[in-house]
Structure formats: structure tokens, C-alpha cells
Design a protein around this motif. Structure first.
Motif, mmCIF file in Angstrom:
data_model
loop_
_atom_site.group_PDB
_atom_site.id
_atom_site.type_symbol
_atom_site.label_atom_id
_atom_site.label_comp_id
_atom_site.label_asym_id
_atom_site.label_seq_id
_atom_site.Cartn_x
_atom_site.Cartn_y
_atom_site.Cartn_z
ATOM 1 N N CYS A 165 10.907 41.139 63.167
ATOM 2 C CA CYS A 165 9.927 42.114 63.644
ATOM 3 C C CYS A 165 8.733 42.151 62.716
ATOM 4 O O CYS A 165 7.658 42.615 63.103
ATOM 5 C CB CYS A 165 10.566 43.494 63.741
ATOM 6 N N CYS A 169 4.806 42.108 67.106
ATOM 7 C CA CYS A 169 5.567 42.412 68.307
ATOM 8 C C CYS A 169 4.817 42.132 69.591
ATOM 9 O O CYS A 169 5.253 42.580 70.634
ATOM 10 C CB CYS A 169 5.966 43.887 68.262
ATOM 11 N N GLU A 294 9.787 53.786 59.235
ATOM 12 C CA GLU A 294 9.756 54.235 60.630
ATOM 13 C C GLU A 294 8.935 55.520 60.755
ATOM 14 O O GLU A 294 8.152 55.682 61.699
ATOM 15 C CB GLU A 294 11.178 54.465 61.133
ATOM 16 N N GLU A 298 5.236 56.139 62.908
ATOM 17 C CA GLU A 298 4.868 57.254 63.780
ATOM 18 C C GLU A 298 3.549 57.868 63.338
ATOM 19 O O GLU A 298 2.714 58.259 64.163
ATOM 20 C CB GLU A 298 5.979 58.304 63.775
ATOM 21 N N SER A 341 3.538 51.127 68.421
ATOM 22 C CA SER A 341 4.688 51.744 69.083
ATOM 23 C C SER A 341 5.779 50.708 69.375
ATOM 24 O O SER A 341 6.972 50.975 69.195
ATOM 25 C CB SER A 341 4.229 52.421 70.383
ATOM 26 N N SER A 342 5.374 49.512 69.788
ATOM 27 C CA SER A 342 6.347 48.438 70.038
ATOM 28 C C SER A 342 7.050 48.036 68.747
ATOM 29 O O SER A 342 8.260 47.766 68.737
ATOM 30 C CB SER A 342 5.638 47.229 70.649
ATOM 31 N N LEU A 344 7.566 49.985 66.197
ATOM 32 C CA LEU A 344 8.484 51.074 65.869
ATOM 33 C C LEU A 344 9.793 50.934 66.638
ATOM 34 O O LEU A 344 10.886 51.115 66.079
ATOM 35 C CB LEU A 344 7.818 52.417 66.180
ATOM 36 N N GLN A 345 9.702 50.612 67.921
ATOM 37 C CA GLN A 345 10.913 50.424 68.721
ATOM 38 C C GLN A 345 11.743 49.257 68.203
ATOM 39 O O GLN A 345 12.979 49.298 68.220
ATOM 40 C CB GLN A 345 10.537 50.200 70.193
ATOM 41 N N SER A 346 11.066 48.201 67.737
ATOM 42 C CA SER A 346 11.784 47.052 67.168
ATOM 43 C C SER A 346 12.553 47.467 65.921
ATOM 44 O O SER A 346 13.701 47.057 65.716
ATOM 45 C CB SER A 346 10.800 45.932 66.835
ATOM 46 N N LYS A 348 13.643 50.507 65.163
ATOM 47 C CA LYS A 348 14.754 51.393 65.514
ATOM 48 C C LYS A 348 15.927 50.604 66.092
ATOM 49 O O LYS A 348 17.089 50.931 65.840
ATOM 50 C CB LYS A 348 14.275 52.444 66.509
ATOM 51 N N ALA A 349 15.619 49.565 66.868
ATOM 52 C CA ALA A 349 16.688 48.733 67.429
ATOM 53 C C ALA A 349 17.359 47.902 66.346
ATOM 54 O O ALA A 349 18.590 47.758 66.317
ATOM 55 C CB ALA A 349 16.118 47.828 68.523
ATOM 56 N N GLY A 352 19.500 50.161 63.907
ATOM 57 C CA GLY A 352 20.329 51.169 64.557
ATOM 58 C C GLY A 352 21.670 51.359 63.871
ATOM 59 O O GLY A 352 22.174 52.479 63.758
#
Length: 523
Positions: A165, A169, A294, A298, A341-342, A344-346, A348-349, A352
């Protein structure tokens, strides 16, 4: 007026270029039918120069006239045929999606990339019997045959799916980075260009003396390359103009917005990578660094959406410069917020699992405050939950051992303060002299008596988790040295012990071990 009309004609694609130079127009660009390269600026001179320099053998084999015209028409026919076949495949099914699914199954089962062809053979043999009574059996067989699953394809698909990541992204940002690398390679990879560009930097008084080459292997390479490119951007434009190389994107506002965003974001990622490197970092500290980033992402999203750009210095400077020259100009910063934002999602995934094991990681420094369950301990082999619960209850009731861990946290806090102070002064060498955090933690756990053996095993397991690529590479090196061809009787138990001893700073209490053993002479 006549000159302007002539220039406009040269900026549009001319049909005769197809028969003269084997070029066609595609998506607003002149595309070579021989090598599929694109010419962004539609000038006859550019098209001719490409044909003369890159395809001299084609020109000599098919001289200008009917011979070349026939050869170019054949190339056009081939392109149309391949496009038609692609349309047929698109209507029939998503072969790329199927090859990705097959690749993922191969990788997750630890099979070699060459097993892709075996998998196709297996599927064909099974399908031939399983679907024998179906009317569309031939169609099924054809789709399996057409599915790309060669060793090279499996390799490429796996790289595309395990991509870091940190390499951003979005495809658009990848195109920005790709252009930067192409320009750098044109300048740096050619000795004459490199010398001339360095001379240009000296003449204009630039603080740098050249560009940096990019390496995918090194974590910090991307950020440093982009930062140096940004600092020399004006000189790069001048140099490319001198060489007659056209890259209009380098002057386009939309491209530059993405470029300066990439410069600032990779700088933030580099700061994260530096925190996650080195010896002595525990998985707990790495977890804190990832979660903190993370939170910063945000914050970055809000910073871009509001247009403040407090955390994007290079992007803010570019925006201010554009606004000063053209106050009415608008900037699409919401697209950049979408990129963030993309990302950030990467994150978090990818991290996890860290959230699922927060209590387990915290256990190594605050055992008296943690209550673990079966799920938390499922990743640690040979640990009795019954013994663990009993020992943890004893530990919480002992003021002596609870105070021991309070002292540990005070020492860890002191080291963090020292690191922050040395980092602010860029005293990296002095920082390396500080006692590693994992040594302090292991020393504290080693001081506990044998009655807390289960708790100690859990703590050692957490401390030996792969927190960074450094630990992973170190473990493979030790494994290669330990499990050599000369050690044919090495058991899993002994290998496990050897690996733990190699990967931690654990110092056994020899005297305590000796007292618990029956003394015997050498035999």
C-alpha cells in the motif's frame, strides 16, 4: 494567419502517415503499428523521426511505395483482427478475473507458479468427464483453455495482488510515478545526458547536483526520488526542451497537483517506514505507529477537503503560486482526498489483524492489566489456557511482580523520550546506542520465577512475531544457517528452540537452569 493554420494541420493526425510510417490514430495519440509506442505530439517530424530511428529495418525491407503500403495495410488488418478477438473474449467472460482467482489459490496453498499449467490440465481433464452430458460442454472447455494461467501470468498476478500500500492506491498516481521514472531514466541512465544535466544545474545554481534513480526494492527510494525531481523540475523542463523531448504533462496543472500530492504523501509514508525499521522494535510499538498513521490519514483527508493543506507543504506552495498568477483558477482537491481515503482503507484492511490481537500485544508490557481469552492465544502453540489463567491470577496478586512491570514501563517511557529528543536533533547514531526496548522487556520477563513459565512462553512468542521486514529477513538467514544439508536429524522442537534463541535477545539464567537439573559428567 496562414502559418497558424499550417501549425494546426500539423497537430492533427494525417491519413497518409499510415502508409508512409505505419502509424494510426488511437485515443487522440499517434500509435505505431510496429512497436505500439505512442507519440503524444502529432507532428510529422516526430512521427518520421520515430519511424526512421526505431524501424530502419522495416523501412529497408519495405521501400516507400506499393511495397510499404501493402505491408502497412497488413499491419492494420492484424490490429483489427486482434481487437475483434478481444471483443469476443470480453463478451464470453472475464478471463483476467479467473486467472486472478487461480493465482490466489496457488499462492495461498504455497504452490509454485508453474503449477498454473498443471491446474489448467487438471480442470480440462475433470471438465471433459464432469460436463459430458451438457450441451455447452465445448464452450466450457474452450473457456478453460483460453484462461491465462502460465507461470509468468501467475507471477505477475501475484505481484499485482501483494502490492504494498506504500506504493499508493490509484492507477492515476501510478501513471504520474511512471512518467517521473521515464524522465529520470532518460536523463540519468545516459552518460551524456547525465553530464549535461548536471552542468545545467551548476549553471543555474541549483543546490542539487543530479537526479536520483528509483529502486522498487528500497523502502525510502520513492520519496527521495520524487523530492529531488520536484526540486529540479524547472531545470528538467528546460533540459527536455533543449533535447526536443516533449512531455506536456510536466506543465499541466492537473498532473502537477497529483505530482506534488505524491511528493508530500510519500514523505509521510517515509516517516512511518523509518519508525518501523531497526532492531528492537516490538510488535506493540509497530502497532502504535500503524494506528497513529491511520489517524493521520483521516486528518489528511480533512486537510485536503477544506483546502488548508497544512500537511501538504509542496502541494500548498504549488497551489499558492498558481493562485498568485491566476486568482480565478480552480483546483480539484477532492480527488486527492479520494486517493487518501483509498489509502486509509488499504491500511485498515492490511492491519486488521493488529486490532484483533491488541490485548495480546499489550500483554508483554502490562500483563497485570490484561485479560486474554482463547481466541487471543490460538496463534501460540502448546499453551495451556488453564495454566495461563492460574499463573496470570497469581501475578496480578503479587505486588512485587506488578511493581516490576511498572518499573519496566517507566524505563520504556524514558527510552521513548530520549529517542524523540535525539530524532529532533537528527542524532541517528546516538539513537542506535540506546538500549533496545525488547531487551528491557525480555530482561523483566526473565526475572520471573519458573512458576510463571506459561506466561513467559506467551511473552516470548509475542516478542518473536515478525514486526518488520528486517525481522523476517533475519529469520530466513538464521533458518538457512541452522537447517543446513549437514543437519539431517534436526527435529521441529530443536529447530523451534534454535530460532527463538537467534531471533530474540533472551539471556537464559544458567544458574537457575543448572540447579533444576541432575548433575552428571561428560559421557
Amino acid at each position: 494567419m496562414a502559418k497558424r493554420k499550417k501549425d494546426e494541420e500539423y497537430r492533427t493526425f494525417q491519413d497518409e502517415w499510415t502508409e508512409e510510417f505505419a502509424f494510426v490514430e488511437r485515443a487522440g495519440s499517434a500509435v505505431c503499428l510496429i512497436c505500439n509506442d505512442k507519440i503524444a505530439s502529432m507532428k510529422r517530424s516526430n512521427v518520421k523521426r520515430h519511424f526512421d530511428t526505431r524501424h530502419a529495418s522495416f523501412a529497408s525491407k519495405y521501400p516507400a511505395g506499393d511495397s510499404r503500403k501493402k505491408a502497412c495495410q497488413e499491419l492494420v488488418s492484424r490490429v483489427h483482427a486482434s481487437q475483434q478477438q478481444l471483443r469476443v473474449w470480453t463478451r464470453q467472460g472475464d478471463y483476467n478475473s479467473a486467472s486472478f482467482a487461480g493465482t490466489l489459490a496457488i499462492v495461498r496453498n504455497g504452490k509454485p507458479f508453474t503449477d498454473g499449467e498443471y491446474a489448467k490440465t487438471f480442470m480440462l481433464d475433470v471438465a471433459n468427464e464432469l460436463f459430458d452430458d451438457l450441451p455447452n460442454k465445448d464452450k466450457i472447455i474452450k473457456r478453460i483453455q483460453d484462461m491465462p494461467l502460465s507461470a509468468r501470468t501467475v507471477h505477475d498476478r501475484s505481484i499485482m495482488m501483494e502490492a504494498l500500500c506504500a506504493q499508493m492506491c490509484d492507477r492515476q498516481l501510478g501513471e504520474v510515478m511512471s512518467l517521473v521514472i521515464r524522465v529520470i531514466n532518460f536523463i540519468v541512465a545516459r552518460a551524456l545526458n547525465d553530464r549535461q544535466f548536471k552542468t545545467l544545474l551548476d549553471e543555474v545554481g541549483n543546490n542539487y547536483h543530479g537526479l536520483l534513480l528509483h529502486s522498487n526494492v528500497r523502502w525510502l527510494s520513492r520519496g527521495k526520488v520524487l523530492s529531488r525531481f520536484a526540486a529540479c523540475l524547472n531545470e528538467i523542463r528546460t533540459f527536455l526542451e533543449m533535447k526536443g523531448i516533449e512531455h506536456p504533462e510536466l506543465a499541466e496543472t492537473e498532473w502537477l497537483l497529483k505530482f506534488y500530492y505524491l511528493v508530500d504523501m510519500t514523505e509521510h509514508l517515509n516517516q512511518l517506514n523509518v519508525k518501523m525499521q531497526g532492531i528492537g522494535n516490538t510488535v506493540l510499538s509497530l502497532q502504535h505507529a500503524a494506528f497513529a498513521f491511520e489517524n493521520k490519514l483521516e486528518l489528511f483527508i480533512m486537510d485536503l477537503e477544506t483546502g488548508r493543506l497544512l500537511h501538504f507543504e509542496k502541494l500548498r506552495q504549488f497551489k499558492d503560486a498558481c493562485t498568485a498568477s491566476e486568482p480565478t483558477q480552480n483546483f480539484d482537491l477532492h480527488q486527492l482526498a479520494g486517493f487518501t481515503s483509498s489509502l486509509l482503507q488499504s491500511f485498515k484492511a492490511r492491519f486488521g489483524d493488529f486490532r484483533e490481537h491488541t490485548h495480546l500485544f499489550k500483554f508483554i508490557t502490562h500483563p497485570n492489566e490484561c485479560s486474554l481469552n482463547t481466541a487471543d492465544l490460538s496463534y501460540i502453540p502448546d499453551v495451556s489456557l488453564r495454566d495461563f489463567e492460574v499463573e496470570l491470577a497469581d501475578l496480578k496478586a503479587s505486588d512485587m511482580w506488578v511493581n516490576k512491570f511498572k518499573s519496566l514501563n517507566e524505563d520504556l517511557e524514558r527510552i521513548v523520550r530520549q529517542k524523540a529528543e535525539l530524532a529532533s536533533k537528527h542524532m541517528w547514531t546516538e539513537m542506535k546506542k540506546l538500549q533496545p526496548e525488547d531487551q528491557l522487556i525480555i530482561k523483566t520477563w526473565s526475572a520471573l520465577p519458573v512458576t510463571y513459565d506459561t506466561l513467559k512462553r506467551v511473552s516470548i512468542a509475542v516478542l518473536t512475531m515478525f514486526g518488520s521486514t528486517y525481522s523476517c529477513e533475519q529469520s530466513f538467514s538464521h533458518l538457512k544457517n541452522i537447517k543446513s544439508n549437514l543437519r539431517s536429524r534436526l527435529t521441529d522442537e530443536s529447530l523451534n528452540a534454535c530460532m527463538k534463541l537467534n531471533l530474540t535477545k533472551y539471556q537464559p539464567d544458567y544458574k537457575a537452569i543448572s540447579k533444576s537439573m541432575q548433575h552428571q559428567k561428560s559421557h
